[in-house]
Design a protein around this motif. Structure first.
Motif, PDB file in Angstrom:
ATOM      1  N   HIS A   1       0.851  -1.181   0.000  1.00  0.00           N
ATOM      2  CA  HIS A   1       0.000   0.000   0.000  1.00  0.00           C
ATOM      3  C   HIS A   1       0.889   1.234   0.000  1.00  0.00           C
ATOM      4  O   HIS A   1       1.315   1.699   1.056  1.00  0.00           O
ATOM      5  CB  HIS A   1      -0.922  -0.003   1.230  1.00  0.00           C
ATOM      6  CG  HIS A   1      -1.886   1.142   1.241  1.00  0.00           C
ATOM      7  ND1 HIS A   1      -2.767   1.368   2.267  1.00  0.00           N
ATOM      8  CD2 HIS A   1      -2.103   2.147   0.351  1.00  0.00           C
ATOM      9  CE1 HIS A   1      -3.483   2.459   2.017  1.00  0.00           C
ATOM     10  NE2 HIS A   1      -3.090   2.938   0.854  1.00  0.00           N
TER      11      HIS A   1
ATOM     12  N   THR B   1      -4.775 -11.420   2.563  1.00  0.00           N
ATOM     13  CA  THR B   1      -3.369 -11.738   2.320  1.00  0.00           C
ATOM     14  C   THR B   1      -3.150 -13.190   1.932  1.00  0.00           C
ATOM     15  O   THR B   1      -2.091 -13.539   1.413  1.00  0.00           O
ATOM     16  CB  THR B   1      -2.528 -11.421   3.561  1.00  0.00           C
ATOM     17  OG1 THR B   1      -3.056 -12.146   4.683  1.00  0.00           O
ATOM     18  CG2 THR B   1      -2.548  -9.928   3.856  1.00  0.00           C
TER      19      THR B   1
ATOM     20  N   ARG C   1       0.195  -7.849   0.618  1.00  0.00           N
ATOM     21  CA  ARG C   1      -1.098  -7.164   0.577  1.00  0.00           C
ATOM     22  C   ARG C   1      -1.524  -7.133  -0.879  1.00  0.00           C
ATOM     23  O   ARG C   1      -0.854  -6.545  -1.717  1.00  0.00           O
ATOM     24  CB  ARG C   1      -0.985  -5.751   1.132  1.00  0.00           C
ATOM     25  CG  ARG C   1      -0.604  -5.708   2.598  1.00  0.00           C
ATOM     26  CD  ARG C   1      -0.653  -4.293   3.118  1.00  0.00           C
ATOM     27  NE  ARG C   1      -2.024  -3.793   3.239  1.00  0.00           N
ATOM     28  CZ  ARG C   1      -2.345  -2.603   3.747  1.00  0.00           C
ATOM     29  NH1 ARG C   1      -1.387  -1.795   4.151  1.00  0.00           N
ATOM     30  NH2 ARG C   1      -3.595  -2.215   3.828  1.00  0.00           N
TER      31      ARG C   1
ATOM     32  N   GLU D   1      -8.727  -4.194  -2.068  1.00  0.00           N
ATOM     33  CA  GLU D   1      -7.760  -4.924  -1.263  1.00  0.00           C
ATOM     34  C   GLU D   1      -8.338  -6.285  -0.908  1.00  0.00           C
ATOM     35  O   GLU D   1      -9.460  -6.378  -0.370  1.00  0.00           O
ATOM     36  CB  GLU D   1      -7.401  -4.172   0.010  1.00  0.00           C
ATOM     37  CG  GLU D   1      -6.341  -4.919   0.817  1.00  0.00           C
ATOM     38  CD  GLU D   1      -5.849  -4.160   2.036  1.00  0.00           C
ATOM     39  OE1 GLU D   1      -5.173  -4.777   2.872  1.00  0.00           O
ATOM     40  OE2 GLU D   1      -6.156  -2.956   2.136  1.00  0.00           O
TER      41      GLU D   1
END
Length: 772
Positions: free
Chosen positions: A109, A235, A163, A232
């Motif tokens: 990010h 993970t 991420r 997003e």
């Protein structure tokens, strides 16, 4: 050879054992499906990288798409030498010039980010139906497969501690993310919208929007609207599938296009279907013999001819940028994205042969475009954003004349003729303009040629574009050919008097012929040749004051509808051949860097001849008209072998979405349509021992040339369906009915074969007109 050398070091028993093991290994390879070069399917011979580094101007791009499909992508880079990618593409909306939307996967990010991310990349693999690349820094493997109006990406993340963030950007538009989908649009040139609907197989943890001022991604909730949205994912996301549809009508239609074409996240299934589509289309021409490199050049060239036009009908409707409206296609798909100046010569004639239904649909599209614009003019460079008149001439007329002359009737000929007639009567002849006729065009209507400025004279007409200039000779010759194709159409619809008048105009190239030099020479508005004059270099950048992109040596031959009259003007066959030889043998008078700084489009040189631009394509075939087919055979072999190769610099100039490639396809088969509008093909020299074309109705036409090779390039004798053929041309009717052309090849020219029966040219003028 290595195996043979090794055998010498073994005993007789050892040699036998080794041979047995070699044969066993070969059998195992065959069982596992390992293919020799000769057994590769056509789609496996395609090399999208061919020509990706340009000699000077625009390279080819390794386009991933289905034949004539709206969904096209290629890596976002200027050419192959660029070491980075500017994001991932979602759709190319205009061949080689424009794309919409960008996709950018991230593994972190960042504090701020652009609308797309620039990546270093490696391990790229491109096939017509599949794309794969490794994005180095985020360590993400990317795979892509297209359908016709939709596509799928598969992203494989190397580590589950990353991420996983996906950026999707509309460079001029808006995107809305909700749940497991994104919809939105991008505006092109202020008027045409490309719509997108994308679905992903995992629900994002959160959704963000990029702040256009700071570049920061602001996350919050699961629904966001903006120019650039961010998703997003958890993970532990090791793989992510993004499938999407596109539309020129609406986001809802984009969703429908996706649902219709891709209902799975199995990218391999989509790629398999794409491979099947390519196999079906490329398999319409089967070649046998020749070298492995020849086959790769041939099928790569054939693949490029399917890059345009594109079918933009969506469930029976289409958006036309000509009038900005959505129309019902009435069961006939609508096609656009065509640069007709480049494609009328060979791309359209090739489709007449191997895909006549699609060609008729494209001609219906041209008629619709004429009906949709307020002037009623035919298009010249139709694109998804509308008709941009580029170059010179109105060669869309030739596509109708050629198709009808060859028996295609699935379009309204009368409407096409009325639009063509209106275009020639009202539209300015000025290059790169789409305006009514002004004083210069009206002068040409009266005097038969476009007036030129003297060298150094300042332009007086504000309608002339600063960059493209008057192109006085090129404009005159283009109009002469257009009038000839219009005369053909007039004859087809029974307008005999009009046909005769347009035929007379088709001879207006004579007004600029300089009998002393044998060149087409510009004249001023007083009827005087421009002097002094250099046929190689006069005309400024691109020779555009008088010609267009090429010099007088190219335009000396730009009477493709009437080589017979050109022979007459030049003083007979012998002088004609001498001038042709002169074109190929006259060296550049300057160093290459000096010459190309003025004439960058005139690359791929053999003497003054340029293999890199479409106006030259018919020139090597003109020897057929003067009784020297053997010179055509020699020239074609040399030109293609020299300038079209299976490597990164294997295309000599701007390929133009099939413009040069269709020449290669025809020429390597052994035939070429010198005069679109006449149902005739010149015979050149085949590169393969057998070529089989699948024609309409299940018919086959085969060209058999045993022993054809780089050495055996000369035709010794010929038979058509078992009967002796002593001419270097075929009628379309002889080809389209199916049959076999047998060519006996040899290493030395037979200078008598085909020498006495030249291919047809335009009809001669009546005696009273000829005397004028």
């Amino acid at each position: 050879m290595i195996a043979v050398m090794c055998l010498r070091n073994f005993s007789s028993f050892g040699r036998a054992a080794l041979l047995l093991s070699l044969f066993a290994a070969l059998s195992a390879c065959q069982r596992r499906g390992v293919r020799s070069e000769h057994s590769l399917e056509p789609v496996d011979c395609v090399n999208p990288y061919m020509g990706n580094i340009s000699h000077l101007l625009v390279p080819t791009f390794p386009t991933v798409h289905l034949p004539n499909g709206m969904m096209r992508i290629y890596p976002e880079r200027r050419d192959y030498t660029v070491e980075t990618l500017a994001g991932l593409p979602l759709i190319v909306t205009n061949h080689r010039e424009r794309s919409a939307f960008r996709l950018s996967p991230l593994s972190s990010h960042p504090d701020s980010v652009g609308r797309f991310v620039t990546y270093e990349y490696d391990q790229e693999q491109i096939k017509p139906y599949y794309y794969r690349v490794l994005l180095d820094e985020p360590d993400i493997e990317v795979e892509f497969a297209p359908a016709y109006q939709s596509a799928i990406y598969r992203l494989s993340f190397a580590k589950d501690t990353q991420r996983q963030i996906i950026l999707l950007s509309s460079l001029d538009g808006e995107l809305e993310a909700t749940g497991r989908s994104i919809s939105g649009y991008q505006t092109l040139e202020g008027k045409t919208r490309v719509y997108l609907h994308m679905q992903y197989d995992r629900k994002p943890l959160r959704v963000g929007v990029r702040d256009e001022q700071t570049g920061r991604i602001v996350f919050g909730g699961h629904e966001r609207i903006g120019k650039t949205v961010a998703l997003e994912f958890p993970t532990d996301t090791r793989r992510l599938h993004l499938r999407y549809g596109v539309s020129l009508i609406s986001a809802q239609q984009a969703k429908a296009n996706l649902s219709k074409e891709i209902q799975t996240n199995e990218l391999d299934m989509v790629a398999k279907h794409g491979r099947h589509e390519w196999s079906k289309h490329l398999g319409r021409i089967k070649v046998e013999g020749g070298t492995a490199e020849d086959r790769k050049v041939f099928y790569t060239s054939l693949y490029r001819t399917y890059e345009r036009m594109i079918n933009i009908s969506e469930d029976g409707r289409y958006y036309s940028a000509i009038d900005g409206q959505i129309h019902n296609d009435e069961g006939i798909p609508f096609y656009t994205d065509d640069w007709i100046w480049d494609t009328y010569r060979a791309v359209h004639p090739l489709r007449v042969l191997i895909d006549p239904l699609k060609q008729q649909h494209m001609l219906v599209s041209f008629v619709r475009m004429a009906e949709q614009n307020p002037e009623g003019w035919l298009p010249t460079f139709p694109e998804v954003t509308g008709d941009t008149h580029r170059m010179n001439g109105n060669h869309g007329i030739a596509t109708f004349a050629d198709a009808y002359a060859k028996g295609l009737t699935g379009f309204n000929l009368v409407s096409a003729y009325q639009a063509a007639k209106k275009t020639m009567a009202e539209k300015s002849f000025l290059p790169w303009t789409r305006i009514p006729k002004g004083p210069l065009s009206k002068y040409m209507d009266e005097h038969g040629y476009f007036p030129a400025l003297r060298i150094g004279e300042r332009e007086t007409d504000p309608r002339v574009t600063l960059w493209e200039k008057r192109q006085a000779v090129a404009v005159t010759l283009a109009a002469a050919y257009d009038y000839w194709t219009l005369s053909q159409m007039a004859r087809f619809v029974g307008k005999d008097a009009e046909a005769q008048e347009y035929l007379r105009k088709s001879y207006d190239y004579r007004t600029l012929f300089n009998y002393k030099t044998g060149f087409f020479h510009p004249k001023d508005d007083k009827g005087r040749f421009i002097q002094p004059f250099d046929y190689e270099l006069s005309g400024g950048l691109g020779a555009r004051d008088y010609y267009d992109e090429n010099n007088a040596y190219t335009y000396r031959w730009d009477v493709q509808h009437n080589p017979a009259d050109l022979i007459y003007l030049m003083g007979g066959r012998e002088q004609f051949i001498k001038y042709l030889d002169e074109t190929f043998r006259t060296p550049l008078s300057k160093s290459k860097w000096e010459f190309y700084s003025q004439l960058p489009d005139q690359s791929g040189n053999v003497g003054q001849f340029s293999m890199a631009n479409e106006p030259s394509l018919h020139i090597p075939y003109l020897y057929n008209y003067a009784g020297a087919p053997w010179k055509t055979q020699r020239s074609i072999r040399k030109l293609i072998s020299s300038w079209f190769r299976n490597d990164l610099m294997g295309v000599p100039g701007d390929e133009d979405g099939g413009g040069l490639s269709a020449f290669v396809v025809f020429s390597m088969m052994g035939i070429y349509p010198v005069t679109p509008g006449l149902p005739v093909y010149n015979i050149g020299t085949p590169f393969f021992e057998r070529v089989t074309m699948q024609l309409d109705g299940g018919r086959l036409f085969t060209i058999e040339a045993p022993k054809a090779s780089a050495t055996n390039k000369y035709i010794q004798s010929a038979k058509l369906n078992g009967k002796a053929l002593d001419r270097a041309w075929l009628k379309h009717s002889e080809l389209i009915e199916g049959g076999t052309l047998e060519l006996q090849m040899g290493p030395h020219p037979n200078k008598l074969w085909g020498a006495n029966t030249p291919p047809p040219s335009a009809d001669p003028l009546p005696d009273q007109e000829r005397r004028k």
